[in-house]
Scaffold this motif. Sequence first.
Motif, short mmCIF file in Angstrom:
data_model
loop_
_atom_site.label_atom_id
_atom_site.label_comp_id
_atom_site.label_asym_id
_atom_site.label_seq_id
_atom_site.Cartn_x
_atom_site.Cartn_y
_atom_site.Cartn_z
N PRO A 238 0.98 -1.10 -0.16
CA PRO A 238 0.18 -0.23 -0.05
C PRO A 238 0.73 1.30 -0.06
CG PRO A 238 -0.76 -1.58 1.56
CD PRO A 238 0.64 -2.11 1.08
N ARG A 239 0.27 2.07 -0.95
CA ARG A 239 1.25 3.43 -0.89
C ARG A 239 1.26 4.00 0.48
NH1 ARG A 239 -0.61 8.52 -1.67
NH2 ARG A 239 -2.76 7.92 -2.28
N HIS A 240 2.51 4.72 0.79
CA HIS A 240 3.04 5.39 2.01
C HIS A 240 1.81 6.49 2.06
CE1 HIS A 240 5.20 5.89 5.70
NE2 HIS A 240 5.35 6.91 5.39
N GLY A 241 0.93 6.37 3.25
CA GLY A 241 0.14 7.68 3.54
C GLY A 241 -1.21 7.50 2.78
N PHE A 242 -1.42 6.39 2.13
CA PHE A 242 -2.72 6.15 1.28
C PHE A 242 -4.02 6.53 1.99
CE2 PHE A 242 -5.48 2.37 1.88
CZ PHE A 242 -4.65 1.69 2.72
N GLY A 243 -4.88 6.91 1.54
CA GLY A 243 -6.22 6.63 2.19
C GLY A 243 -6.73 7.70 3.05
N GLU A 244 -5.61 8.85 3.52
CA GLU A 244 -6.17 9.60 4.55
C GLU A 244 -7.61 10.50 4.14
OE1 GLU A 244 -3.18 12.21 5.87
OE2 GLU A 244 -4.59 13.32 7.18
N GLU A 245 -7.48 10.82 3.04
CA GLU A 245 -8.75 11.74 2.64
C GLU A 245 -9.95 10.86 2.38
OE1 GLU A 245 -9.26 14.13 -1.24
OE2 GLU A 245 -7.18 14.39 -0.56
N LEU B 232 -6.25 2.77 10.43
CA LEU B 232 -5.48 3.78 11.45
C LEU B 232 -4.39 2.85 12.14
CD1 LEU B 232 -8.36 6.09 13.19
CD2 LEU B 232 -6.37 6.44 11.49
N GLU B 233 -4.76 1.55 12.65
CA GLU B 233 -3.78 0.75 13.08
C GLU B 233 -2.62 0.57 12.29
OE1 GLU B 233 -5.20 -2.86 16.00
OE2 GLU B 233 -4.94 -3.51 13.84
N TYR B 234 -2.81 0.41 10.73
CA TYR B 234 -2.07 -0.02 10.02
C TYR B 234 -1.09 1.14 9.59
CZ TYR B 234 -0.06 -0.38 5.25
OH TYR B 234 1.08 -0.65 4.15
N THR B 235 -1.79 2.62 9.68
CA THR B 235 -1.06 3.72 9.27
C THR B 235 0.06 4.07 10.48
OG1 THR B 235 -2.82 5.20 10.15
CG2 THR B 235 -2.75 4.98 7.61
N GLU B 236 -0.57 3.81 11.59
CA GLU B 236 0.45 4.14 13.01
C GLU B 236 1.41 3.27 12.96
OE1 GLU B 236 -2.22 5.48 16.07
OE2 GLU B 236 -1.37 4.14 17.17
N GLY C 290 4.23 4.42 10.85
CA GLY C 290 4.94 5.60 11.09
C GLY C 290 4.07 7.12 10.65
N ILE C 291 2.67 6.50 10.54
CA ILE C 291 2.04 7.91 10.28
C ILE C 291 0.96 7.95 11.29
CG2 ILE C 291 0.44 9.02 8.12
CD1 ILE C 291 1.79 6.90 6.18
N ALA C 292 0.87 9.05 12.03
CA ALA C 292 0.08 9.46 12.89
C ALA C 292 -1.03 10.33 12.50
CB ALA C 292 0.77 10.17 13.99
N LEU C 293 -2.34 9.88 12.49
CA LEU C 293 -3.36 10.52 12.05
C LEU C 293 -4.26 11.12 13.19
CD1 LEU C 293 -4.27 8.56 9.16
CD2 LEU C 293 -3.11 10.80 8.99
N PRO C 294 -3.78 11.97 14.36
CA PRO C 294 -4.48 12.03 15.58
C PRO C 294 -5.91 12.63 15.39
CG PRO C 294 -2.91 13.87 15.14
CD PRO C 294 -2.70 12.80 14.08
N SER C 295 -6.10 13.56 14.53
CA SER C 295 -7.65 14.08 14.50
C SER C 295 -8.44 12.93 14.11
CB SER C 295 -7.67 15.15 13.61
OG SER C 295 -8.08 15.02 12.28
N LEU C 296 -8.17 12.17 13.37
CA LEU C 296 -9.07 10.91 12.65
C LEU C 296 -9.21 9.88 13.89
CD1 LEU C 296 -8.16 10.02 8.97
CD2 LEU C 296 -10.05 11.16 9.63
#
Length: 317
Positions: free
Chosen positions: A64-71, A104-108, A111-117
């Motif tokens: 999966p692309r680094h940082g995919f899917g946030e939007e 969110l588990e995967y992104t964390e 190394g990608i933190a998405l605190p607001s989500l």
Amino acid sequence: MTPYGRIKNWLKVRRSFRREARAFLRLNRRYNASCAPEKDIAKLQNLIRREAHTLEKGLSLRAPRHGFGEEKAAHLLGRIDAYVARFGRDGFLDGPLGILANYLEYTENHGIALPSLKKRLAAYDARPADAVVELDAEAVRQSAQGDFDALTASRHSIRYFTPDPVPAAAVDAALAIASRTPSACNRQAWRTHLFTGDRCHALLRWQGGCRGFETEIGTCILVTADRRAFLYYETHQPYVDGGMYAMNLLNALHFKGLGTIPLSCGFEAEKLLGLRDFGIPDYEVPVLVIGIGCMEPHFHVAASVRKPVSETHTQQA
Ligand SMILES: Cc1cc2nc3c(=O)[nH]c(=O)nc-3n(C[C@H](O)[C@H](O)[C@H](O)COP(=O)(O)O)c2cc1C
């Protein structure tokens, strides 16, 4: 037929096409999920299910692309907020919220933190689902040789493959099996078009539903149905016959040990005209693109959890 009879017939057909077009417009204005979804629980649930699936699908790719899917995740949470505001927090949401928690588990973990989500999701007490399943190719192939239940349960949409060429004999055998598909008045209006190499990649780029994994697929078959097989009151029949054929072909390819991914042809008329560049005549209705490949020894697929039958079935005495 006399010239008068021909004119009478043509007027009858034209009237029917107009009636059909009006009915199509009326029903779609009212029931299509793009029209006022916020007021209709069924439309909203379908949109949420669809958007959650795009996240689980992303998680199932080879890399999966680094940082995919946030939007997409933020958008999905917005939909869920709207759903809860109108219809409450019911059990339907467990699945989509579970996929979001997985995401969110995967992104964390990467190394990608998405605190607001994360904060927004915490409000819903979401438990991670198993959005992705790991499979063993040998076990899948064996199940495909078992009974029908095992065959259908072991078919999955696969989004990455080995670079090996797809054996032509297996595809030919699958086409022969699929030719047993029933069809309205045995017209067998399906057509198949095989693409490999650059032509395959060009078709997949046109299709657009395999962004992020299109280079994984080196062979695909476009299934169409010939509109010329059907009468004025059968304008939807190409999709029925073609869809039944496409499903049989998917199962047959799986039976022959190949991995597949069905890819949509449900597009607007203008986009469909792009198929002219691939030599597909206007009288053929595109039904499905089937990406085909050889399975990696171990691979991941999206879980794509099914609804209970009680949700999709009714019975009348
Ligand atoms: C008509 C149709 C169109 C589809 N289009 C796409 C697509 O464009 N991209 C994609 O990745 N998957 C696509 N899929 C695969 C579905 O996401 C998948 O079939 C569904 O989640 C069920 O999972 P399964 O096939 O593993 O059982 C499509 C499936 C069907 C039947």
